[in-house]
Scaffold this motif. Structure first.
Motif: not given
Ligand code: CDP
Length: 310
Positions: A223-235
């Motif tokens: 969630k931390f990275w999604k909110s910072r624009g990392v969109h992959g299905k999984r980190l």
């Protein structure tokens, strides 16, 4: 100086060539920024509390606790006598961790001669049980303090440990007495192989300590990275580890993060330092992740090594 992050009004991921140019433009200069380091540690403590949460322990996951799988919808495991008994008592790491090296598996590590520098770190993290044989020693080092093991590796490389466990136990000796970090509760099919890996090590009196990744922690880091624009299905595993390191360590250097097909001299390189098996394109967003890591490098919050070591 504005890099390619700001040039395009409509965001588009820079091409491999643009990234090479940008990285070359900055050169080897790097300046540590203590304020940036402290800021990320604070942000990560607030969102994800890595010190307390990163692995499942008897303290944070008592019998009866419901663990929600982070990689699947509506699947859960309720901690029972069996699972509780194989969790470590409490966080097993000795804080503070001073200099941490996070080693990705990128082909950029080949002929990098970074092995010695990596081995000098106080805490060394690696991804996906990578080979540490003599052949690669000079480039990737020999020591490990924590290594991740995806359950899919157990399935593919070790026949799910349903047959012989000897080759698994032998291969694991390369990691000395480190922690094996397994996301046993991320995807339902991964749980049984992970538990078998635990028992294979326990039954062979191995010096390794199994840590099960806490799905709540993995979820909060995503969630931390999604909110910072990392969109992959999984980190990617590597970004998880860098994030963990930013939360736990005084100083972080990352090696082997370079998801591009050419090196800084624009010579073709393999995807991994040990093979050229490419990832599933839609699963991770490694180039996008690289851009984030490079921003952190430029701001001085961590150091990325993408060329040769001195
Ligand atoms: O499990 P996954 O496919 O994510 O990882 P891997 O291929 O075993 O590599 C470990 C980590 O190194 C990845 O998760 C990436 O973060 C990083 N990596 C990279 O940045 N560039 C590459 N060419 C290969 C891996």
């Amino acid at each position: 100086v504005l890099g390619w992050f700001y040039v395009y009004p409509v965001y588009r991921l820079p091409s491999d060539k643009e990234i090479v140019e940008e990285v070359l433009g900055l050169g080897e200069v790097w300046q540590k920024n203590q304020t940036g380091i402290d800021l990320y540690r604070t942000l990560l403590t607030e969102c994800c509390n890595p010190k307390w949460m990163f692995s499942l322990t008897k303290e944070n996951s008592p019998i009866g606790k419901v663990l929600w799988y982070d990689g699947e919808f509506y699947h859960s495991h309720t901690v029972n006598n069996e699972t509780y008994s194989i969790f470590v008592q409490s966080n097993p790491l000795n804080f503070p961790l001073k200099k941490c090296a996070v080693v990705g598996n990128g082909g950029i590590l080949r002929n990098s001669r970074c092995g010695q520098e990596i081995d000098q770190a106080d805490f060394i993290m690696r991804c996906n049980l990578p080979p540490l044989t003599k052949k690669y020693m000079e480039d990737v080092g020999t020591k490990t303090h924590l290594v991740t093991a995806n359950p899919s590796i157990i399935e593919k490389r070790f026949q799910n440990l349903l047959w012989s466990r000897k080759s698994f136990v032998d291969i694991m000796k390369a990691y000395g007495s480190s922690f094996i970090y397994m996301p046993a509760f991320s995807m339902k099919p991964g749980t049984d192989p992970s538990l078998r890996a635990y028992y294979a090590l326990a039954d062979s009196s191995s010096n390794l300590t199994m840590l099960f990744a806490n799905p709540d922690f993995l979820h909060s880091v995503s969630k931390f990275w999604k909110s910072r624009g990392v969109h992959g299905k999984r980190l990617s595993t590597g970004l998880f580890l860098v994030t963990l390191a930013l939360g736990l360590c005084d100083e972080v250097t990352a090696y082997g993060f370079w998801p591009f097909s050419v090196d800084l001299q624009e010579k073709p390189i393999s995807h991994h330092y040990y093979d050229n098996i490419l990832p599933d394109k839609w699963f991770h967003a490694m180039p996008e992740e690289f851009v984030k890591l490079w921003q952190l490098h430029k701001s001085g919050a961590l150091r990325m090594r993408v060329g040769h070591c001195p």
